[in-house]
Design a protein around this motif. Sequence first.
Motif, PDB file in Angstrom:
ATOM      1  N   GLY A  28      -2.428 -10.439 -16.614  1.00  0.00           N
ATOM      2  CA  GLY A  28      -2.284 -10.994 -15.273  1.00  0.00           C
ATOM      3  C   GLY A  28      -3.618 -11.352 -14.666  1.00  0.00           C
ATOM      4  O   GLY A  28      -4.657 -11.358 -15.350  1.00  0.00           O
ATOM      5  N   GLY A  36      -6.458  -8.804 -15.263  1.00  0.00           N
ATOM      6  CA  GLY A  36      -6.921  -8.822 -16.645  1.00  0.00           C
ATOM      7  C   GLY A  36      -7.723 -10.069 -16.956  1.00  0.00           C
ATOM      8  O   GLY A  36      -8.716 -10.015 -17.695  1.00  0.00           O
ATOM      9  N   ASP A  45      -1.843  -6.017 -18.527  1.00  0.00           N
ATOM     10  CA  ASP A  45      -1.485  -5.274 -17.321  1.00  0.00           C
ATOM     11  C   ASP A  45      -0.994  -3.881 -17.684  1.00  0.00           C
ATOM     12  O   ASP A  45      -0.361  -3.692 -18.721  1.00  0.00           O
ATOM     13  CB  ASP A  45      -0.369  -5.996 -16.550  1.00  0.00           C
ATOM     14  CG  ASP A  45      -0.859  -7.239 -15.834  1.00  0.00           C
ATOM     15  OD1 ASP A  45      -2.078  -7.470 -15.791  1.00  0.00           O
ATOM     16  OD2 ASP A  45      -0.007  -7.975 -15.298  1.00  0.00           O
ATOM     17  N   GLU A  46      -1.246  -2.937 -16.801  1.00  0.00           N
ATOM     18  CA  GLU A  46      -0.787  -1.573 -17.045  1.00  0.00           C
ATOM     19  C   GLU A  46       0.730  -1.468 -16.989  1.00  0.00           C
ATOM     20  O   GLU A  46       1.329  -0.734 -17.769  1.00  0.00           O
ATOM     21  CB  GLU A  46      -1.411  -0.621 -16.026  1.00  0.00           C
ATOM     22  CG  GLU A  46      -2.897  -0.418 -16.221  1.00  0.00           C
ATOM     23  CD  GLU A  46      -3.485   0.525 -15.195  1.00  0.00           C
ATOM     24  OE1 GLU A  46      -2.723   1.194 -14.470  1.00  0.00           O
ATOM     25  OE2 GLU A  46      -4.721   0.595 -15.134  1.00  0.00           O
ATOM     26  N   ASP A  47       1.368  -2.201 -16.072  1.00  0.00           N
ATOM     27  CA  ASP A  47       2.811  -2.098 -15.915  1.00  0.00           C
ATOM     28  C   ASP A  47       3.598  -3.038 -16.828  1.00  0.00           C
ATOM     29  O   ASP A  47       4.805  -2.874 -16.974  1.00  0.00           O
ATOM     30  CB  ASP A  47       3.227  -2.286 -14.455  1.00  0.00           C
ATOM     31  CG  ASP A  47       2.502  -3.404 -13.746  1.00  0.00           C
ATOM     32  OD1 ASP A  47       1.314  -3.597 -14.034  1.00  0.00           O
ATOM     33  OD2 ASP A  47       3.105  -4.072 -12.900  1.00  0.00           O
ATOM     34  N   ASP A  48       2.965  -4.022 -17.433  1.00  0.00           N
ATOM     35  CA  ASP A  48       3.631  -4.920 -18.380  1.00  0.00           C
ATOM     36  C   ASP A  48       2.644  -5.231 -19.506  1.00  0.00           C
ATOM     37  O   ASP A  48       1.786  -6.109 -19.360  1.00  0.00           O
ATOM     38  CB  ASP A  48       4.101  -6.205 -17.693  1.00  0.00           C
ATOM     39  CG  ASP A  48       4.932  -7.090 -18.600  1.00  0.00           C
ATOM     40  OD1 ASP A  48       5.076  -6.771 -19.799  1.00  0.00           O
ATOM     41  OD2 ASP A  48       5.453  -8.111 -18.105  1.00  0.00           O
ATOM     42  N   SER A  49       2.777  -4.536 -20.612  1.00  0.00           N
ATOM     43  CA  SER A  49       1.800  -4.663 -21.695  1.00  0.00           C
ATOM     44  C   SER A  49       1.914  -5.975 -22.459  1.00  0.00           C
ATOM     45  O   SER A  49       1.111  -6.233 -23.354  1.00  0.00           O
ATOM     46  CB  SER A  49       1.943  -3.488 -22.667  1.00  0.00           C
ATOM     47  OG  SER A  49       3.224  -3.502 -23.261  1.00  0.00           O
ATOM     48  N   LYS A  70      -2.069 -16.144 -15.743  1.00  0.00           N
ATOM     49  CA  LYS A  70      -1.238 -15.223 -16.527  1.00  0.00           C
ATOM     50  C   LYS A  70      -1.104 -15.744 -17.938  1.00  0.00           C
ATOM     51  O   LYS A  70      -0.922 -16.936 -18.156  1.00  0.00           O
ATOM     52  CB  LYS A  70       0.161 -15.135 -15.934  1.00  0.00           C
ATOM     53  CG  LYS A  70       0.418 -13.980 -15.059  1.00  0.00           C
ATOM     54  CD  LYS A  70       1.891 -13.916 -14.726  1.00  0.00           C
ATOM     55  CE  LYS A  70       2.178 -12.683 -13.928  1.00  0.00           C
ATOM     56  NZ  LYS A  70       3.575 -12.592 -13.557  1.00  0.00           N
TER      57      LYS A  70
END
Length: 109
Positions: free
Chosen positions: A61, A64, A53-57, A95
């Motif tokens: 999610g 992805g 995810d872009e906001d949580d590497s 996830k």
Amino acid sequence: MRLSSLLCCVSNTPARSDEVDETNKVAPKESQEVPTEPYTPQRAQVLFNSFADEDDSDVIGPGGLEKLCTEADIPLDGAQPLILAWQLKGSEMAKFTRVEWSHGMGLLE
């Protein structure tokens, strides 16, 4: 086919292409061996990063996972995403954490 061969060798280029014969019918080319690199933890991390995810590497999610399945030619409505989640011991639906990924990919080696 093992899931490791699908997941560790995902690329953006097709493994085989189609050619048009003289009657304009599309005919598949003969099977071609796709060169594969051996599994390494570093390659597994590079693959994880490409779907994270872009906001949580540290998480892959739902977006992805959808991208991963699309690039690996895994149907989302089939059993293979569920088998992957089981193999990675995913704690949440659609996830994967970096730890789950690393551990699960090591088992698939």
